[in-house]
Design an enzyme around this catalytic site. Structure first.
Site, PDB file in Angstrom:
ATOM      1  N   ASP A  29       9.419 -12.193 -29.575  1.00  0.00           N
ATOM      2  CA  ASP A  29       8.105 -11.560 -29.677  1.00  0.00           C
ATOM      3  C   ASP A  29       8.231 -10.061 -29.971  1.00  0.00           C
ATOM      4  OD1 ASP A  29       5.594 -10.295 -28.931  1.00  0.00           O
ATOM      5  OD2 ASP A  29       5.057 -12.211 -28.025  1.00  0.00           O
ATOM      6  N   SER A  57       2.848 -10.875 -32.601  1.00  0.00           N
ATOM      7  CA  SER A  57       2.622 -12.031 -31.729  1.00  0.00           C
ATOM      8  C   SER A  57       1.341 -12.759 -32.142  1.00  0.00           C
ATOM      9  CB  SER A  57       2.593 -11.577 -30.272  1.00  0.00           C
ATOM     10  OG  SER A  57       2.724 -12.655 -29.389  1.00  0.00           O
TER      11      SER A  57
END
Length: 753
Positions: free
Chosen positions: A226, A80
């Site tokens: 993510d 991320s």
């Protein structure tokens, strides 16, 4: 926000029930790690950076402190925001360059659901004047559905591009100066997806696809989101790449305490954090005695607090320095570290060579279903023979996001024989042909002026090869309105168009005499219009046409019994018109940059011999300005009418505040105001924008055939207001007064001034 988090909850609940798989491609990773060329007399050091949204800016402070301690990094692994910072560092960025880019980025725009308003196509800007809400749905044969994410792709990808050295966005991650990997989650299986032999920007974008906030990305034939859902601190990935020592940096959001969980939204957020925290703890348990864990103190800083980047960076530095005694064993001599850094930065600079400008040999579009490729090529402004760099080409193709009907624009560049081919592969959004915008309007002066309306705006686009659109607006409430316009370009990508439309509006209008309300009229207007127009890029339009219709006045009831009367009349009329507009504002209700100009001329042929034709002219101009947290605009208006009602009577909030709305009219009018506002806060970018306190100073008046213009006709007014930019439309609460004429308190939702 509740809607977004509910979607996050559904995604996470599904993934939680799926098993994760072990890492793949370990052999390829270890082979790639050989590129680090670590001396035999020291261990191979891997830096593992966790996800955490805005909390991930702490990684920049960690990098700065490690550099000061002369600690080399041989492998970078991230998830991320850790993948974003780590990828940029591995590509050759310095901590100072990273901090500058973070400081210069407009994070409100990055979290916005669409490109900045001044980058939108002109017709998309017009939609804001019709309905300023940002609540949109996709209307398809399967029904009405929400968009895949709260934030759009265009500004995010542009921000990621700015974060990287020039020419590096398409560099495969296994060819970077430092070996780099990032983690993503397969949205369909819940498996960990290791992003290895993929372009750098696509790798960073995929790992950052926070469910519900940013749209999923298709990469390596998988739909990924993510990586924090499966491995927010991918220690095992670094170990598989051959790391001897791991420096792990955990900036994930900790679990909330019981007293902090007060609503369903809090429960959904907590469940997301539980999923992430569980995999983080598994990764921490894999750390060995020689490994080091850095956990910056980020209490009170959420994953969306992007404006708090200085605090996050400082926390990262401080946490790293507190572990200096442990880290010192990994330090190398200053001269050796300088050579190591020079090689990392120099390799990145050498890779930047693709920024060389080359002539465009060919440009083509593949993959569209409804949108004419000719129109897309024209809108980029790129022509064969132009000499352009890769960055210039990508900037041009990024403008296609301004159409509002593309989820992704992939640009593939191929250089050969001193020429450059361009292949554009757009992804049409689910709502590319049918978008439904929903909103509300509310206005009250807490006295006798109270209106409410439910608004719907439907846009059906790409109806034929020329790119025709059907745009329909409907309002129900205090105002009953229906407008539909068929907009037809005269050729693919042509700036010229014709636009027939039908219009209906029914409302109650207050009638004023000398500023005093005398009656309330119920009026109905119906008309048909045909116009010829031309757009000027993204900034303006010129239209000319004719309209034919009738006005029906059903009744007029006076507040004074002695003046009460009933009236039923129907007036047929036609008029010719010319409209010119310039619109470069970044917001209609809260402008801080750009200009707005509107010029209108209307004429209705005379029906009585010797009587002058009915005619109306209006000119408006606005210039916005900004300085730090201060912003505002300067506005001026002039109108003139002849045997016709004025287009824009004065009176109401920001139009001689304190006077009743539309209570002041005459054959001619002049008006000007200046509004100055200070930003005092903001909502999370996924649900809104800035919160401002504003003051206005206003002056204006009317005059006509019996009264010439002079200073005595000018009325002075002012107002103070609190405003909030929300996805449901701008919200204002204010109070205003007109000198010697009264005052009022106002509440507005979704006004356009």
């Amino acid at each position: 926000m509740a809607m977004i988090l509910n979607r996050i909850l559904l995604v996470c609940a599904g993934i939680a029930m799926l098993s994760t798989t072990t890492l793949g491609h370990a052999q390829a990773n270890q082979q790639s790690a050989v590129n680090a060329q670590v001396p035999e007399n020291r261990p191979r050091i891997a830096l593992v950076l966790s996800g955490g949204g805005a909390r991930g800016f702490a990684h920049i402070g960690v990098l700065r402190a490690l550099r000061e301690m002369h600690i080399p990094i041989d492998i970078v692994v991230g998830t991320s925001m850790g993948a974003v910072v780590g990828g940029a560092y591995a590509a050759g960025r310095t901590p100072e360059e990273l901090e500058k880019t973070v400081r210069d980025t407009d994070w409100d725009n990055v979290l916005s659901d669409r490109p900045a308003r001044n980058d939108l196509d002109f017709r998309r800007k017009e939609e804001d004047t019709l309905l300023p809400t940002r609540i949109e749905f996709a209307a398809t044969k399967k029904g009405v559905s929400l968009p895949q994410a709260a934030a759009g792709n265009a500004t995010l990808e542009n921000a990621l591009t700015q974060l990287l050295p020039e020419g590096m966005r398409d560099q495969p991650v296994n060819q970077l100066p430092l070996p780099f990997r990032s983690a993503a989650s397969d949205l369909l299986t819940g498996d960990l997806v290791e992003l290895d032999n993929t372009p750098l920007l696509a790798t960073m974008r995929a790992s950052l696809a926070v469910p519900g906030v940013f749209a999923p990305v298709r990469i390596k034939e998988k739909l990924v989101v993510d990586g924090g859902l499966v491995s927010n601190l991918p220690v095992e990935m670094a170990r598989a790449m051959g790391a001897d020592v791991i420096i792990a940096v955990n900036v994930g959001t900790p679990l909330a305490k019981e007293h902090q969980i007060q609503s369903a939204v809090d429960v959904a957020t907590q469940m997301l954090q539980i999923l992430t925290e569980q995999n983080v703890q598994r990764s921490i348990k894999q750390l060995k005695s020689q490994d080091i864990l850095i956990a910056p103190a980020l209490d009170g800083l959420s994953f969306l607090d992007f404006s708090q980047y200085p605090r996050a960076i400082q926390a990262g530095e401080e946490a790293t320095r507190q572990l200096a005694s442990q880290l010192q064993a990994l330090s190398i001599a200053p001269d050796s570290f300088a050579s190591y850094e020079a090689k990392r930065l120099h390799t990145g600079a050498v890779t930047k060579n693709p920024i060389t400008a080359l002539p465009v040999a060919k440009i083509e579009v593949q993959g569209t279903q409804y949108i004419n490729p000719v129109a897309l090529i024209s809108q980029t402004g790129i022509e064969t023979g132009q000499i352009l760099t890769q960055e210039q080409i990508r900037a041009a193709t990024t403008r296609l996001y301004g159409r509002g009907d593309l989820d992704k624009v992939e640009t593939i560049l191929t250089d050969h024989d001193g020429m450059r081919d361009i292949l554009i592969k757009p992804t049409e959004s689910n709502s590319s042909r049918n978008r439904l915008r929903v909103g509300m309007e509310l206005a009250s002066n807490f006295s006798d002026e109270n209106t409410f309306a439910l608004d719907l705006l439907h846009v059906a686009s790409s109806l034929n090869a020329y790119g025709a659109e059907l745009r329909t607006l409907a309002k129900i409430g205090s105002v009953r309105q229906f407008n539909t316009q068929f907009w037809q370009p005269l050729a693919p990508a042509s700036q010229w168009y014709i636009a027939p439309s039908i219009n209906y509006k029914s409302t109650n209008l207050n009638v004023y005499k000398d500023g005093v309300k005398t009656a309330t009229e119920g009026t109905t207007n119906s008309s048909a219009t045909l116009l010829l127009g031309r757009q000027f890029g993204h900034w303006g339009s010129l239209e000319a046409g004719v309209s034919r219709g009738f006005q029906k006045v059903d009744s007029a009831l006076s507040s004074d019994p002695s003046l009460s009367y009933d009236l039923h009349s129907r007036i047929y009329d036609s008029f010719e018109f010319v409209n010119f507009k310039i619109d470069t504002l970044n917001s209609l209700a809260f402008p801080t940059r750009g200009s707005f100009v509107k010029a209108i001329w209307q004429r209705s042929p005379n029906k009585v011999s010797g009587q002058a034709s009915a005619a109306t002219s209006e000119f408006d101009a606005m210039q916005a300005f900004e300085s730090g947290d201060w912003s505002g605009h300067l506005y001026a208006e002039w109108t003139r009418t002849q045997n016709a009602p004025p287009l824009s009577p004065l009176g109401g909030f920001l139009r001689l505040s304190g006077l009743p709305t539309n209570s002041l009219s005459g054959n001619e009018s002049v008006f000007s105001r200046i509004v100055v506002a200070r930003k005092i806060g903001s909502l999370p970018g996924t649900v809104g924008g800035a919160i401002r306190l504003a003051l206005s100073a206003e002056i204006g008046g009317t005059y006509g055939t019996t009264t010439s213009f002079n200073r005595s006709i000018l009325k002075q007014a002012g107002s103070a207001s609190l405003s909030v930019d929300t996805r449901f439309g701008p919200l204002f609460f204010g109070a205003g007064t007109t000198r010697g004429a009264g005052s009022a308190v106002y509440l507005f939702l979704s006004p356009i001034w």
